[in-house]
Design a protein around this motif. Structure first.
Motif, PDB file in Angstrom:
ATOM      1  N   HIS A   1      43.125 -18.014  23.976  1.00  0.00           N
ATOM      2  CA  HIS A   1      43.699 -16.826  23.362  1.00  0.00           C
ATOM      3  C   HIS A   1      45.224 -16.918  23.463  1.00  0.00           C
ATOM      4  O   HIS A   1      45.763 -17.567  24.373  1.00  0.00           O
ATOM      5  CB  HIS A   1      43.229 -15.563  24.087  1.00  0.00           C
ATOM      6  CG  HIS A   1      41.753 -15.308  23.964  1.00  0.00           C
ATOM      7  ND1 HIS A   1      41.193 -14.722  22.867  1.00  0.00           N
ATOM      8  CD2 HIS A   1      40.723 -15.581  24.807  1.00  0.00           C
ATOM      9  CE1 HIS A   1      39.884 -14.625  23.036  1.00  0.00           C
ATOM     10  NE2 HIS A   1      39.567 -15.148  24.199  1.00  0.00           N
ATOM     11  N   ASP A   2      45.891 -16.217  22.559  1.00  0.00           N
ATOM     12  CA  ASP A   2      47.352 -16.267  22.540  1.00  0.00           C
ATOM     13  C   ASP A   2      47.959 -15.851  23.885  1.00  0.00           C
ATOM     14  O   ASP A   2      48.871 -16.482  24.395  1.00  0.00           O
ATOM     15  CB  ASP A   2      47.890 -15.381  21.408  1.00  0.00           C
ATOM     16  CG  ASP A   2      47.071 -14.122  21.240  1.00  0.00           C
ATOM     17  OD1 ASP A   2      46.643 -13.562  22.266  1.00  0.00           O
ATOM     18  OD2 ASP A   2      46.854 -13.695  20.094  1.00  0.00           O
ATOM     19  N   TRP A   3      47.413 -14.776  24.467  1.00  0.00           N
ATOM     20  CA  TRP A   3      47.997 -14.301  25.726  1.00  0.00           C
ATOM     21  C   TRP A   3      47.737 -15.285  26.869  1.00  0.00           C
ATOM     22  O   TRP A   3      48.501 -15.359  27.832  1.00  0.00           O
ATOM     23  CB  TRP A   3      47.486 -12.899  26.077  1.00  0.00           C
ATOM     24  CG  TRP A   3      45.996 -12.725  26.073  1.00  0.00           C
ATOM     25  CD1 TRP A   3      45.230 -12.303  25.043  1.00  0.00           C
ATOM     26  CD2 TRP A   3      45.084 -12.965  27.155  1.00  0.00           C
ATOM     27  NE1 TRP A   3      43.907 -12.262  25.414  1.00  0.00           N
ATOM     28  CE2 TRP A   3      43.788 -12.665  26.695  1.00  0.00           C
ATOM     29  CE3 TRP A   3      45.256 -13.404  28.469  1.00  0.00           C
ATOM     30  CZ2 TRP A   3      42.655 -12.798  27.501  1.00  0.00           C
ATOM     31  CZ3 TRP A   3      44.136 -13.530  29.277  1.00  0.00           C
ATOM     32  CH2 TRP A   3      42.853 -13.237  28.782  1.00  0.00           C
ATOM     33  N   GLU A   4      46.646 -16.043  26.767  1.00  0.00           N
ATOM     34  CA  GLU A   4      46.384 -17.057  27.800  1.00  0.00           C
ATOM     35  C   GLU A   4      47.413 -18.184  27.699  1.00  0.00           C
ATOM     36  O   GLU A   4      47.909 -18.690  28.716  1.00  0.00           O
ATOM     37  CB  GLU A   4      44.977 -17.627  27.619  1.00  0.00           C
ATOM     38  CG  GLU A   4      43.867 -16.651  27.946  1.00  0.00           C
ATOM     39  CD  GLU A   4      42.483 -17.197  27.600  1.00  0.00           C
ATOM     40  OE1 GLU A   4      41.525 -16.820  28.287  1.00  0.00           O
ATOM     41  OE2 GLU A   4      42.349 -17.984  26.637  1.00  0.00           O
ATOM     42  N   ILE A   5      47.718 -18.567  26.455  1.00  0.00           N
ATOM     43  CA  ILE A   5      48.711 -19.637  26.264  1.00  0.00           C
ATOM     44  C   ILE A   5      50.072 -19.174  26.780  1.00  0.00           C
ATOM     45  O   ILE A   5      50.773 -19.901  27.477  1.00  0.00           O
ATOM     46  CB  ILE A   5      48.800 -20.031  24.776  1.00  0.00           C
ATOM     47  CG1 ILE A   5      47.475 -20.613  24.300  1.00  0.00           C
ATOM     48  CG2 ILE A   5      49.924 -21.024  24.543  1.00  0.00           C
ATOM     49  CD1 ILE A   5      47.422 -20.936  22.813  1.00  0.00           C
TER      50      ILE A   5
END
Lengths: 257, 536
Positions: free
Chosen positions: B137-141
């Motif tokens: 997910h974007d927030w994980e990246i």
């Protein structure tokens, strides 16, 4: 990269309204109602359509068959030429902007696997043709409702069989027989619980942007649930508490072009 | 750069405790909860080693590694203005639990990106090398790479690898053993690839980084086979792992075709610290405060619903610290990495166990930020990873009994694991034979367009991933006589996987003794953090 082994004798059947596009047949009718040569008639038709929405909604909840009978009566007296010509405009102005972002990708993936693409829609065939062309689906693989015309004017009735509910499954069976398709090795995609029969006749049913009842059914039957809408929404929903919101994502591609 | 060694302790075998009549009960993970169990006298409990002292200045250590690489030119000497560079970076599947920020990958990326900019290298892409894992997910990246890299590269030049993109993958050829090697096109067309690895277990890193992290299904299925798993004794011992040999063949082909600079980092095992540090302690050494903390935690977990318990654990990052950073050519770099890792994680054990007992925690490499540890992942943790945590000879003797504690709930994350649901409920109920699954079902799941779509544009694991997870446990299934799960909240899930159930650890041990005898040697692995048993 090696080409994937192709499926043979498999088809993917897609419901359209709510599954591949965000709108439904009432939007299409409203479009026609608002595009009249006379402004007064356009306004009158638009108001009439808006007032009919609760009736349509109630009829749809009770029976898709009743809904079709009541809804398509609204087309009575419309000329065939006008409906067909405006269908292109309907596609450009209404349908195209409302195609789910990942719908075309799903169809491309499926086609790449060698699966035949079939649209099974309760909408009218002439409104679906531009969409089918856009998605690369052959006209013979478009199954949709057909209005009855007499002397090039709509009677307000549909030709039988109606493409809805359990009939969709019947039509898919007939289609499979005609084209030597193995339904056990085929896919069906729909968003609505009313299309449950469509999912029940294939080996790989998939709930697509499902309503609550279908989502619940999909969970019970262990069917995959596919979301063809923008992925970032889900990412935001899953963000843990305390992490700053990612503001730059919306409206930007997730992958480089 | 070498880490500062910890003080030599007088008690060199402190990681082995034998239960006596006055021993304290032991804490075991039980999914998103904990159990406290009295074990039979004579049970051997194996603890991980204490965390090694971290490198005081990790950024300096990274720079030192880049400037003093193993069997390669320093990174700066490989750079020239206008060249095309791709940085591949490991995904979120390691470490477990996720580490506190800054993630070591962030430290490495910041230094490497700065160095590239200083040398006039502008055409730089960062690819998350996730193989057939789910897209991050974007927030994980963002959390993993840090604000600076995120701001500069996302989303046009920082993105997830896509192993099913027909335009984005190319074939590099086949190994002498006929194993196809696919590669991310951007990487293959770059003048230089820099691989940023976070090494958490010995099977990762090295040749696996490029060969698996940036591959597609066709090359992965060359080694992710039941046969390959059974031939790996164990896959945590690379010289004895069929998988590692296959990675090596594919890796050699890649290294001979492409220019790759590897950067590997090693972490210590400080999985829990602060108020949770008691989880890694010998229960006999608990202070009153530790006992109170445990009681409070247990009381709270018992009262909370599943989702809340899971959130608590998932949102508690580990305090891992860097103990090594090496760079350069693939094999020499990885040799140093594995040596350092073994220094931290390997514990000497005298002889194998007849009955092996452990708790399965809430997390695995494949359910980070997922809604559950699904039954297939419980299986892969038990019969895949924990069973294989040995070198020299198996920690559980062939024909022994394995006991695990986990609720084995019928819970799946439909976003991350859609094909797992079909695999578990359809495939496993038809056959549990890995070889049949490989022949009959694997390609069907792999080429299912719905699953491909979910992998490519959703956040789902690849359609064939559950098959690989089932194969992962194949050696464990073949070598154990019984698997008994304690505390399962239903009978169906264990039955589908061919496991027996018991209401308590005592009952499970009694059942196991029925097979292995009254004098059976019982061993408990006290993790996480994990340890690798050097069984002599």
């Amino acid at each position: 990269m090696p080409t994937q082994p192709k499926y043979k004798n498999s088809a993917a059947f897609y419901d359209v309204d709510g599954t591949l596009i965000k709108i439904n047949i009432v939007h299409a009718f409203a479009f026609y109602a608002s595009r009249h040569a006379s402004l007064a008639t356009s306004a009158r038709n638009t108001i009439k359509t808006a007032l009919s929405i609760p009736v349509f909604w109630a009829a749809d909840k009770l029976s898709r068959k009743w809904f079709n009978e009541i809804f398509y009566r609204s087309y009575e007296g419309a000329s065939e030429d006008r409906l067909v010509v405006l269908a292109e405009e309907l596609f450009e102005d209404v349908i195209l902007p409302n195609i789910y972002p990942r719908a075309k990708d799903l169809i491309e993936e499926s086609r790449r696997a060698g699966v035949r693409q079939v649209l099974v829609s309760g909408a009218l065939d002439f409104t679906m043709r531009p969409l089918a062309r856009y998605l690369g689906v052959d006209e013979v693989d478009l199954i949709a409702n057909q209005l009855e015309f007499v002397d090039c004017y709509a009677t307000g009735k549909l030709k039988k069989p109606f493409v809805a509910g359990a009939t969709k499954a019947e039509i898919m069976r007939a289609y499979a027989k005609q084209h030597a398709i193995d339904l056990a090795e085929s896919w069906a995609y729909t968003d609505s619980f009313s299309d449950y029969p469509m999912l029940a006749v294939v080996g790989h049913p998939t709930a697509c942007n499902p309503d609550l009842r279908l989502r619940s059914l999909a969970r019970s039957y262990d069917w995959p649930v596919l979301d063809l809408d923008e992925a970032p929404d889900r990412s935001v929903a899953r963000r843990p508490q305390g992490l700053a919101p990612v503001r730059r994502i919306r409206g930007r591609p997730a992958q480089p072009e | 750069m070498r880490a500062i060694r910890p003080k030599i302790r007088s008690h060199t075998r402190e990681h082995i405790v034998t239960i006596d009549t006055d021993s304290a009960p032991r804490i075991m993970f039980y999914g998103e909860n904990l159990l406290i169990e009295d074990l039979p006298v004579g049970t051997r409990v194996i603890y991980p080693k204490r965390p090694m002292t971290p490198i005081a200045n990790p950024r300096a250590a990274i720079r030192y590694a880049l400037n003093h690489p193993e069997d390669a030119e320093p990174l700066h000497a490989m750079l020239s203005p206008g060249m095309k560079v791709t940085i591949a970076v490991d995904d979120i599947s390691m470490p477990l639990p996720i580490m506190r920020t800054p993630d070591v990958r962030q430290l490495v990326l910041e230094i490497v990106c700065e160095m590239l900019a200083d040398h006039g290298v502008d055409d730089v892409h960062i690819v998350i090398a996730l193989g057939l894992h789910r897209r991050m997910h974007d927030w994980e990246i963002k959390r993993m790479v840090g604000q600076k890299v995120w701001d500069e590269y996302w989303p046009d030049r920082l993105y997830n690898h896509d192993g099913c993109d027909p335009e984005g993958m190319i074939d590099l050829g086949k190994t002498a053993h006929g194993e196809l090697v696919e590669m991310n096109r951007r990487v293959a067309e770059s003048d230089l690839t820099i691989y940023v690895n976070l090494n958490f277990v010995p099977m990762n890193g090295g040749n696996k980084s490029m060969a698996v992290g940036l591959c597609g299904y066709e090359s992965l299925k060359a080694h992710h086979t039941p046969h390959g798993i059974v031939q790996s004794n164990s896959f945590m011992d690379p010289p004895k792992s069929y998988l590692s040999h296959s990675f090596k063949r594919q890796g050699d082909l890649i290294e001979n075709t492409l220019k790759v600079f590897h950067i590997e980092t090693v972490l210590n095992n400080r999985a829990f610290d602060g108020p949770l540090s008691f989880l890694t302690k010998n229960e006999d050494d608990f202070t009153e405060a530790d006992r109170l903390k445990f009681q409070a935690m247990k009381w709270t977990l018992d009262k909370l619903p599943f989702a809340a318990r899971r959130e608590i654990f998932m949102r508690t990052p580990a305090a891992y610290e860097m103990i090594g950073c090496y760079a350069g050519a693939c094999d020499p770099t990885h040799d140093r990495t594995v040596a350092k890792q073994n220094e931290q994680n390997c514990v000497e054990v005298d002889g194998p166990a007849d009955i092996l007992l452990f708790g399965v925690p809430y997390i695995s490499p494949y359910n980070v930020n997922s809604k559950a540890l699904n039954p297939l992942l419980v299986q892969v943790m038990a019969l895949g990873y924990f069973y294989h945590m040995y070198r020299h000879q198996p920690i559980l003797r062939d024909g022994g009994v394995l006991i695990l504690t986990h609720p084995c709930s019928d819970k799946f994350d439909p976003v991350h694991h859609p094909s797992y649901i079909e695999f578990f409920n359809r495939v496993l109920t038809e056959t549990t034979d890995s070889y049949t699954i490989e022949q009959k079902y694997q390609d069907e799941l792999a080429y299912n367009p719905s699953y491909i779509e979910m992998y490519r544009r959703g956040n789902a694991y690849h359609g064939a991933h559950p098959c690989f997870m089932w194969y992962w446990g194949q050696r464990g299934r073949e070598k154990t006589s019984r698997v008994i799960v304690v505390g399962a909240d239903n009978a169906t899930v264990p039955a589908i996987m061919g496991w027996e159930t018991a209401g308590s650890v005592a009952e499970a041990i009694a059942m196991a003794r029925g097979t292995m005898g009254r004098s059976a040697q019982i061993t408990m692995l006290h993790h996480p953090p994990y340890m690798i048993s050097d069984v002599m």
